[in-house]
Design an enzyme around this catalytic site. Structure first.
Site, PDB file in Angstrom:
ATOM      1  N   HIS A  16     -27.126 -56.191  48.880  1.00 42.85           N
ATOM      2  CA  HIS A  16     -27.816 -56.414  50.161  1.00 42.85           C
ATOM      3  C   HIS A  16     -27.781 -57.912  50.447  1.00 42.85           C
ATOM      4  O   HIS A  16     -28.396 -58.703  49.736  1.00 42.85           O
ATOM      5  CB  HIS A  16     -29.266 -55.919  50.082  1.00 42.85           C
ATOM      6  CG  HIS A  16     -29.366 -54.441  49.904  1.00 42.85           C
ATOM      7  ND1 HIS A  16     -30.303 -53.845  49.100  1.00 42.85           N
ATOM      8  CD2 HIS A  16     -28.617 -53.443  50.447  1.00 42.85           C
ATOM      9  CE1 HIS A  16     -30.134 -52.518  49.156  1.00 42.85           C
ATOM     10  NE2 HIS A  16     -29.123 -52.253  49.966  1.00 42.85           N
ATOM     11  N   HIS A  26     -31.739 -57.364  42.921  1.00 37.33           N
ATOM     12  CA  HIS A  26     -32.133 -57.276  44.335  1.00 37.33           C
ATOM     13  C   HIS A  26     -33.376 -58.148  44.526  1.00 37.33           C
ATOM     14  O   HIS A  26     -33.908 -58.711  43.582  1.00 37.33           O
ATOM     15  CB  HIS A  26     -32.513 -55.837  44.691  1.00 37.33           C
ATOM     16  CG  HIS A  26     -31.366 -54.874  44.763  1.00 37.33           C
ATOM     17  ND1 HIS A  26     -30.900 -54.359  45.944  1.00 37.33           N
ATOM     18  CD2 HIS A  26     -30.592 -54.323  43.787  1.00 37.33           C
ATOM     19  CE1 HIS A  26     -29.895 -53.531  45.709  1.00 37.33           C
ATOM     20  NE2 HIS A  26     -29.679 -53.479  44.398  1.00 37.33           N
ATOM     21  N   SER A  27     -33.849 -58.206  45.771  1.00 34.72           N
ATOM     22  CA  SER A  27     -35.172 -58.740  46.042  1.00 34.72           C
ATOM     23  C   SER A  27     -35.701 -57.955  47.239  1.00 34.72           C
ATOM     24  O   SER A  27     -34.914 -57.354  47.978  1.00 34.72           O
ATOM     25  CB  SER A  27     -35.140 -60.237  46.343  1.00 34.72           C
ATOM     26  OG  SER A  27     -34.639 -60.483  47.637  1.00 34.72           O
ATOM     27  N   TYR A  28     -37.006 -57.942  47.491  1.00 28.59           N
ATOM     28  CA  TYR A  28     -38.072 -58.574  46.732  1.00 28.59           C
ATOM     29  C   TYR A  28     -38.982 -57.484  46.190  1.00 28.59           C
ATOM     30  O   TYR A  28     -38.783 -56.320  46.548  1.00 28.59           O
ATOM     31  CB  TYR A  28     -38.887 -59.496  47.682  1.00 28.59           C
ATOM     32  CG  TYR A  28     -39.476 -58.791  48.873  1.00 28.59           C
ATOM     33  CD1 TYR A  28     -40.818 -58.396  48.903  1.00 28.59           C
ATOM     34  CD2 TYR A  28     -38.695 -58.464  49.993  1.00 28.59           C
ATOM     35  CE1 TYR A  28     -41.367 -57.740  49.992  1.00 28.59           C
ATOM     36  CE2 TYR A  28     -39.245 -57.794  51.079  1.00 28.59           C
ATOM     37  CZ  TYR A  28     -40.568 -57.450  51.064  1.00 28.59           C
ATOM     38  OH  TYR A  28     -41.099 -56.771  52.147  1.00 28.59           O
ATOM     39  N   GLU A  58     -35.746 -56.168  40.918  1.00 25.82           N
ATOM     40  CA  GLU A  58     -36.091 -56.812  42.192  1.00 25.82           C
ATOM     41  C   GLU A  58     -36.809 -58.120  41.892  1.00 25.82           C
ATOM     42  O   GLU A  58     -37.849 -58.120  41.238  1.00 25.82           O
ATOM     43  CB  GLU A  58     -37.033 -55.905  43.006  1.00 25.82           C
ATOM     44  CG  GLU A  58     -36.454 -54.530  43.316  1.00 25.82           C
ATOM     45  CD  GLU A  58     -35.870 -54.437  44.724  1.00 25.82           C
ATOM     46  OE1 GLU A  58     -35.850 -55.473  45.423  1.00 25.82           O
ATOM     47  OE2 GLU A  58     -35.431 -53.342  45.100  1.00 25.82           O
ATOM     48  N   TYR A 115     -39.663 -46.943  45.787  1.00 25.77           N
ATOM     49  CA  TYR A 115     -39.422 -45.893  46.773  1.00 25.77           C
ATOM     50  C   TYR A 115     -38.204 -45.109  46.343  1.00 25.77           C
ATOM     51  O   TYR A 115     -37.485 -45.504  45.440  1.00 25.77           O
ATOM     52  CB  TYR A 115     -39.202 -46.486  48.161  1.00 25.77           C
ATOM     53  CG  TYR A 115     -38.323 -47.700  48.194  1.00 25.77           C
ATOM     54  CD1 TYR A 115     -36.960 -47.617  47.967  1.00 25.77           C
ATOM     55  CD2 TYR A 115     -38.869 -48.964  48.437  1.00 25.77           C
ATOM     56  CE1 TYR A 115     -36.156 -48.749  47.991  1.00 25.77           C
ATOM     57  CE2 TYR A 115     -38.073 -50.094  48.458  1.00 25.77           C
ATOM     58  CZ  TYR A 115     -36.722 -49.981  48.243  1.00 25.77           C
ATOM     59  OH  TYR A 115     -35.940 -51.099  48.255  1.00 25.77           O
ATOM     60  N   ASN A 163     -25.907 -49.782  48.887  1.00 30.04           N
ATOM     61  CA  ASN A 163     -26.689 -49.228  47.783  1.00 30.04           C
ATOM     62  C   ASN A 163     -27.198 -47.822  48.097  1.00 30.04           C
ATOM     63  O   ASN A 163     -28.163 -47.342  47.516  1.00 30.04           O
ATOM     64  CB  ASN A 163     -27.859 -50.148  47.425  1.00 30.04           C
ATOM     65  CG  ASN A 163     -28.302 -49.939  45.983  1.00 30.04           C
ATOM     66  OD1 ASN A 163     -27.464 -49.715  45.099  1.00 30.04           O
ATOM     67  ND2 ASN A 163     -29.602 -49.986  45.737  1.00 30.04           N
ATOM     68  N   ARG A 164     -26.527 -47.152  49.056  1.00 29.49           N
ATOM     69  CA  ARG A 164     -26.769 -45.738  49.326  1.00 29.49           C
ATOM     70  C   ARG A 164     -25.433 -44.986  49.358  1.00 29.49           C
ATOM     71  O   ARG A 164     -25.391 -43.840  49.753  1.00 29.49           O
ATOM     72  CB  ARG A 164     -27.465 -45.561  50.693  1.00 29.49           C
ATOM     73  CG  ARG A 164     -28.788 -46.278  50.856  1.00 29.49           C
ATOM     74  CD  ARG A 164     -29.900 -45.658  50.014  1.00 29.49           C
ATOM     75  NE  ARG A 164     -31.190 -46.272  50.297  1.00 29.49           N
ATOM     76  CZ  ARG A 164     -31.603 -47.428  49.751  1.00 29.49           C
ATOM     77  NH1 ARG A 164     -30.835 -48.071  48.889  1.00 29.49           N
ATOM     78  NH2 ARG A 164     -32.795 -47.914  50.050  1.00 29.49           N
ATOM     79  N   ARG A 211     -28.955 -60.112  52.513  1.00 32.89           N
ATOM     80  CA  ARG A 211     -30.039 -61.032  52.874  1.00 32.89           C
ATOM     81  C   ARG A 211     -30.882 -61.456  51.682  1.00 32.89           C
ATOM     82  O   ARG A 211     -31.778 -62.297  51.816  1.00 32.89           O
ATOM     83  CB  ARG A 211     -30.940 -60.371  53.909  1.00 32.89           C
ATOM     84  CG  ARG A 211     -31.625 -59.085  53.426  1.00 32.89           C
ATOM     85  CD  ARG A 211     -32.265 -58.403  54.611  1.00 32.89           C
ATOM     86  NE  ARG A 211     -32.843 -57.115  54.276  1.00 32.89           N
ATOM     87  CZ  ARG A 211     -33.333 -56.272  55.201  1.00 32.89           C
ATOM     88  NH1 ARG A 211     -33.276 -56.600  56.479  1.00 32.89           N
ATOM     89  NH2 ARG A 211     -33.848 -55.131  54.850  1.00 32.89           N
ATOM     90  N   GLU A 212     -30.614 -60.889  50.507  1.00 33.98           N
ATOM     91  CA  GLU A 212     -31.442 -61.172  49.336  1.00 33.98           C
ATOM     92  C   GLU A 212     -30.914 -62.439  48.647  1.00 33.98           C
ATOM     93  O   GLU A 212     -30.383 -62.406  47.536  1.00 33.98           O
ATOM     94  CB  GLU A 212     -31.451 -59.929  48.429  1.00 33.98           C
ATOM     95  CG  GLU A 212     -32.051 -58.727  49.174  1.00 33.98           C
ATOM     96  CD  GLU A 212     -31.788 -57.359  48.526  1.00 33.98           C
ATOM     97  OE1 GLU A 212     -31.187 -57.312  47.435  1.00 33.98           O
ATOM     98  OE2 GLU A 212     -32.189 -56.345  49.127  1.00 33.98           O
ATOM     99  N   ARG A 264     -28.280 -56.780  56.119  1.00 25.07           N
ATOM    100  CA  ARG A 264     -28.391 -56.120  54.814  1.00 25.07           C
ATOM    101  C   ARG A 264     -27.115 -55.382  54.396  1.00 25.07           C
ATOM    102  O   ARG A 264     -26.755 -55.337  53.222  1.00 25.07           O
ATOM    103  CB  ARG A 264     -29.554 -55.132  54.917  1.00 25.07           C
ATOM    104  CG  ARG A 264     -29.634 -54.044  53.877  1.00 25.07           C
ATOM    105  CD  ARG A 264     -30.744 -53.059  54.297  1.00 25.07           C
ATOM    106  NE  ARG A 264     -30.794 -51.864  53.468  1.00 25.07           N
ATOM    107  CZ  ARG A 264     -31.581 -51.743  52.392  1.00 25.07           C
ATOM    108  NH1 ARG A 264     -32.322 -52.739  51.994  1.00 25.07           N
ATOM    109  NH2 ARG A 264     -31.596 -50.616  51.716  1.00 25.07           N
TER     110      ARG A 264
HETATM  111 ZN   LIG Z   1     -31.700 -54.779  47.818  1.00 26.57          ZN
END
Ligand SMILES: [Zn+2]
Ligand SMILES: *[C@@H]1O[C@H](CO)[C@@H](O)[C@H](O)[C@H]1NC(C)=O
Length: 429
Positions: A186, A315-317, A391, A368, A262-263, A188-189, A246
């Site tokens: 992703h 990853h974050s956050y 994360e 999640y 990541n999906r 933006r992380e 993202r």
């Molecule tokens: Zn991520």
């Protein structure tokens, strides 16, 4: 020097805030009370085409959800939440302004860094993809016995995804056990690549002097991919408006761009926690491994699956360290105990550095539901028992817009957790 500094600061600070597409957008922090609230949140988006950007997806009553709502949709969304009786507050009251602040701080810290003219690479600022790869190449050139540059995948826009391989080859020439690390699937992380390149640098420079580092590079091969989503990462550097991108940059049917990579992995693909809508931020693509990036990286992992003993996707956050599964509440029988034990050790290691709490658990419990994520595939299909998603900072104060002064503390606490995983796999095989 001083005058130059003043001129630079003046020119950076005097820039009038450009009007951003995110001006007056808000990020709402939502506190679902039960499963029905969670269902309400997930369906609200799909039914009304609000293009909600969940920074943190709704999962269960114990977990908050953070969602970026466009200015135009705020009245509707807030009304719906109130009518449903779901508690929420405003986490970011002007996303455009937060972005502007963040980018200004970013430019300023980079300008100051350049002026210091320190010949050492500066890990306390964010770096462009080119700066990251230049530094990785520099390390490989200077430490050819233990570092080399490779690429196992390309991107939609035709870039190559850099991987740096670390480790001293066995003198008898046999294949070594390995450890795969990737980050920024992703884009933006930003804290993720910053943290990973710090770890790579420390590993390379401390080989031969630090006994733990030496043991790990002697016993293992590390494959490290600091930026998985290269096209997306380059895009996030273009402007305030693109900073929160993202997905990858592959055009989709209809007006929207990008797949949530990541999906997109071929394990329980599209079974929940992802979307079939190309405009959605969690769009899973047209098929498992429809994307070149995930297809080619997974192919390399598949071909080396017998040697790869651990997989970490950073990853974050949220500050959590998660073991499989992402798609269900089930704890993998047989492996859960060991996966949890190593996860707990990793977060203890992290806490010992600056006292910051990370939570060890499983995605479904701590964060999640996701399906088609990399960790589930590396565990389920490639059989890598120690597959984790970690994360990084923070817990939402700055979220993806973490200021540069938190880069080094984050990198310092994560580096030893990577050593912890390396030592664990050397001790447990
Ligand atoms: Zn991520
Ligand atoms: C090669 O060397 C490594 C490290 O010394 C050792 O663990 C491994 O068993 C050796 N393999 C063979 C086939 O001798």
């Amino acid at each position: 020097m001083c005058l130059k500094l003043i001129l630079i600061s003046a020119s950076i600070l005097s820039v009038v805030a450009p009007s951003s597409v995110h001006e007056r957008d808000e990020v709402l922090r939502i506190f679902p009370r039960n499963a029905e609230d969670v269902r309400f949140l997930t369906t609200m988006d799909e039914e009304q085409g609000l293009s909600l950007d969940f920074w943190k997806f709704p999962s269960g009553p114990d977990n908050i959800a953070d969602v970026h709502v466009q200015k135009a949709h705020l009245p509707l969304v807030k009304d719906a939440l109130k009518r449903q009786g779901i508690p929420f507050n405003v986490l970011v009251d002007d996303v455009g302004e937060a972005l502007h602040q963040h980018m200004r701080t970013n430019r300023m810290s980079r300008a100051l860094s350049r002026m210091r003219r320190d010949e050492n690479f500066d890990f306390s600022v964010y770096h462009t993809y080119k700066e990251i790869t230049d530094h990785m190449r520099h390390l490989a050139t200077n430490y050819p016995d233990i570092a080399s540059i490779m690429s196992v995948a390309g991107t939609y826009e035709g870039r190559s995804i850099m991987t740096i391989k670390l480790g001293k080859p066995f003198s008898n020439g046999t294949v070594k056990p390995a450890f795969w690390i990737d980050g920024a699937i992703h884009s933006r992380e930003w804290i993720v690549p910053a943290t990973i390149i710090y770890a790579v640098d420390r590993l390379v420079r401390q080989y031969g002097s630090d006994p733990t580092v030496t043991r790990i590079l002697d016993g293992l091969d590390l494959y490290v991919t600091p930026v998985f989503n290269v096209d997306g990462y380059v895009y996030t550097w273009q402007s305030d408006d693109t900073r929160l991108w993202r997905k990858n940059r592959a055009p989709q049917a209809g007006p929207c761009v990008g797949v949530d990579m990541n999906r997109n992995w071929d394990s329980h693909w599209s079974e929940g926690g992802s979307s079939h809508d190309p405009c959605n931020w969690a769009y899973h693509g047209t098929a498992p491994f429809s994307e070149q990036e995930t297809r080619e990286i997974s192919t390399f992992i598949w071909e080396n699956r017998r040697d790869i003993r651990a997989y970490i996707a950073f990853h974050s956050y949220s500050q959590v360290w998660m073991a499989p599964w992402g798609h269900s509440y089930n704890r993998p029988p047989g492996d859960a105990g060991a996966q949890d034990a190593l996860g707990r050790l990793a977060v203890e290691t992290i806490k010992s550095v600056h006292g910051v709490d990370y939570v060890a658990g499983r995605a479904m419990e701590t964060l999640y539901q996701v399906s088609g994520d990399s960790q589930d595939w590396t565990y389920d299909k490639a059989g890598i028992k120690y597959s984790y998603i970690a994360e990084l900072r923070d817990t939402g104060r700055y979220a993806f817009l973490l200021p540069p002064d938190q880069i080094l503390p984050t990198a310092e606490e994560i580096f030893p957790s990577i050593l912890t995983v390396g030592e664990w796999i050397l001790d447990h095989y």
